[in-house]
Scaffold this motif. Sequence first.
Motif, PDB file in Angstrom:
ATOM      1  N   HIS A  43      30.744 -20.878   5.380  1.00 24.57           N
ATOM      2  CA  HIS A  43      31.392 -19.627   4.998  1.00 24.57           C
ATOM      3  C   HIS A  43      31.647 -19.648   3.495  1.00 24.57           C
ATOM      4  O   HIS A  43      31.800 -20.710   2.892  1.00 24.57           O
ATOM      5  CB  HIS A  43      32.732 -19.455   5.723  1.00 24.57           C
ATOM      6  N   TYR A  45      34.121 -19.545   1.537  1.00 23.75           N
ATOM      7  CA  TYR A  45      35.573 -19.655   1.388  1.00 23.75           C
ATOM      8  C   TYR A  45      35.959 -19.813  -0.080  1.00 23.75           C
ATOM      9  O   TYR A  45      35.338 -20.590  -0.811  1.00 23.75           O
ATOM     10  CB  TYR A  45      36.100 -20.878   2.140  1.00 23.75           C
ATOM     11  N   GLN A  78      49.089 -20.519  11.979  1.00 25.88           N
ATOM     12  CA  GLN A  78      48.949 -19.081  11.770  1.00 25.88           C
ATOM     13  C   GLN A  78      50.248 -18.524  11.200  1.00 25.88           C
ATOM     14  O   GLN A  78      51.339 -19.005  11.524  1.00 25.88           O
ATOM     15  CB  GLN A  78      48.586 -18.380  13.071  1.00 25.88           C
ATOM     16  N   ARG A  84      45.607 -15.914   7.376  1.00 25.69           N
ATOM     17  CA  ARG A  84      46.241 -15.530   8.644  1.00 25.69           C
ATOM     18  C   ARG A  84      46.142 -16.634   9.685  1.00 25.69           C
ATOM     19  O   ARG A  84      47.005 -16.767  10.545  1.00 25.69           O
ATOM     20  CB  ARG A  84      45.584 -14.266   9.211  1.00 25.69           C
ATOM     21  N   TYR A  85      45.076 -17.440   9.566  1.00 26.93           N
ATOM     22  CA  TYR A  85      44.766 -18.338  10.675  1.00 26.93           C
ATOM     23  C   TYR A  85      43.845 -19.452  10.193  1.00 26.93           C
ATOM     24  O   TYR A  85      42.873 -19.189   9.501  1.00 26.93           O
ATOM     25  CB  TYR A  85      44.040 -17.494  11.738  1.00 26.93           C
ATOM     26  N   TYR A  99      37.409 -22.908  11.281  1.00 24.07           N
ATOM     27  CA  TYR A  99      37.258 -21.729  10.428  1.00 24.07           C
ATOM     28  C   TYR A  99      38.624 -21.181  10.050  1.00 24.07           C
ATOM     29  O   TYR A  99      39.660 -21.539  10.635  1.00 24.07           O
ATOM     30  CB  TYR A  99      36.405 -20.645  11.103  1.00 24.07           C
ATOM     31  N   CYS A 100      38.619 -20.299   9.062  1.00 20.62           N
ATOM     32  CA  CYS A 100      39.832 -19.611   8.593  1.00 20.62           C
ATOM     33  C   CYS A 100      39.605 -18.111   8.583  1.00 20.62           C
ATOM     34  O   CYS A 100      38.496 -17.640   8.292  1.00 20.62           O
ATOM     35  CB  CYS A 100      40.190 -20.030   7.163  1.00 20.62           C
ATOM     36  N   ARG A 101      40.662 -17.368   8.856  1.00 26.87           N
ATOM     37  CA  ARG A 101      40.689 -15.931   8.599  1.00 26.87           C
ATOM     38  C   ARG A 101      41.658 -15.700   7.451  1.00 26.87           C
ATOM     39  O   ARG A 101      42.768 -16.227   7.464  1.00 26.87           O
ATOM     40  CB  ARG A 101      41.151 -15.161   9.833  1.00 26.87           C
ATOM     41  N   ASP A 103      42.724 -12.976   3.784  1.00 31.47           N
ATOM     42  CA  ASP A 103      42.561 -11.773   2.976  1.00 31.47           C
ATOM     43  C   ASP A 103      42.150 -12.206   1.571  1.00 31.47           C
ATOM     44  O   ASP A 103      42.948 -12.839   0.871  1.00 31.47           O
ATOM     45  CB  ASP A 103      43.870 -10.981   2.938  1.00 31.47           C
ATOM     46  N   GLU A 289      32.065 -17.264  14.833  1.00 30.47           N
ATOM     47  CA  GLU A 289      33.073 -17.417  13.776  1.00 30.47           C
ATOM     48  C   GLU A 289      33.082 -18.820  13.197  1.00 30.47           C
ATOM     49  O   GLU A 289      33.431 -19.012  12.031  1.00 30.47           O
ATOM     50  CB  GLU A 289      34.465 -17.076  14.325  1.00 30.47           C
TER      51      GLU A 289
END
Length: 303
Positions: A43, A45, A78, A84-85, A99-101, A103, A289
């Motif tokens: 990803h 990141y 989280q 967020r996560y 993985y990460c979520r 913004d 994901e």
Amino acid sequence: MTDIASTPGVLDDVVSAFQIEGLPVRGRVVRLGQAVDEVLTRHAYPEPVANLLGEACALAALVGSSLKFEGRLIIQAQGDGPVRYVVVDYDTSGGLRGYCRFDPEEVAAASEGFTRPGAKTLLGGGVFIMTLDQGSDMDRYQGVTPIEGETLALCAEQYFAQSEQTPTRIRLAVGQVDTGEGPQWRAGGILIQVIAGDQARGDTQDAWRHVTALFETTGEDELIDPTVTTPTLLWRLFNEDGVRLLDEKPLRAFCRCSEDRIGVVMDSFSAEEVEEMIEPDGKIHVTCEYCSRVYKLDPPTAG
């Protein structure tokens, strides 16, 4: 006593258990090279997010490698911050995925200072969770604690103190190192725990204070330096007492996704929902994901 620094050992993608000679303290060291680089580069990141996920990978290997059953350890955090996560799934065969979520704009704003934002800044208010999954025939065990401290290491120490009443110290490090073929992500970590006192051992607090004082001298650069082996690191820290290297377990990046698994998920959607998923090429595109693999599936045929 054998000089542990001269003991051969696997350099990368391995977690090693050790015991301080004559003292009720045990621990584990993890060194990640290609495995964590593969997880992080799947990803795009930002650097602080990649660092957070790398720490989570090292932490999952340190904790998960001590499990005495076949299954999984899932570490996640989280919150309401820019990230967020973050989640890492450790399989007891030695596989890691995560993985990460996040913004992107919020992460960029949080990264404007002189220091790299840590777990608390990135995650904000939230929870740190460890889940033990022993398979479909067993109930999952889950422990939850608030996110406290600026690093995932501090979150995990708090977890062990509250959920398991086990004094634990953890140090994690992540960074990019030029291996001669360009920069590669590396991660490392070390964990120590004291064995509770009993009639035979007596009070273990003095031994714990002694070992933690030595542990504090661990340098983050040592944990990710490709030229420093695990035996060398342990000898530097604990040679005055003696340290015994126990079993070593190899680690690898992996993903559990497959077309069959995705097909099972697709069967749970209604015909109307499936119709909305169909792309112009007539296929349904599904992206994992974890590993970013894209599956192009034929729409299910109505029965």
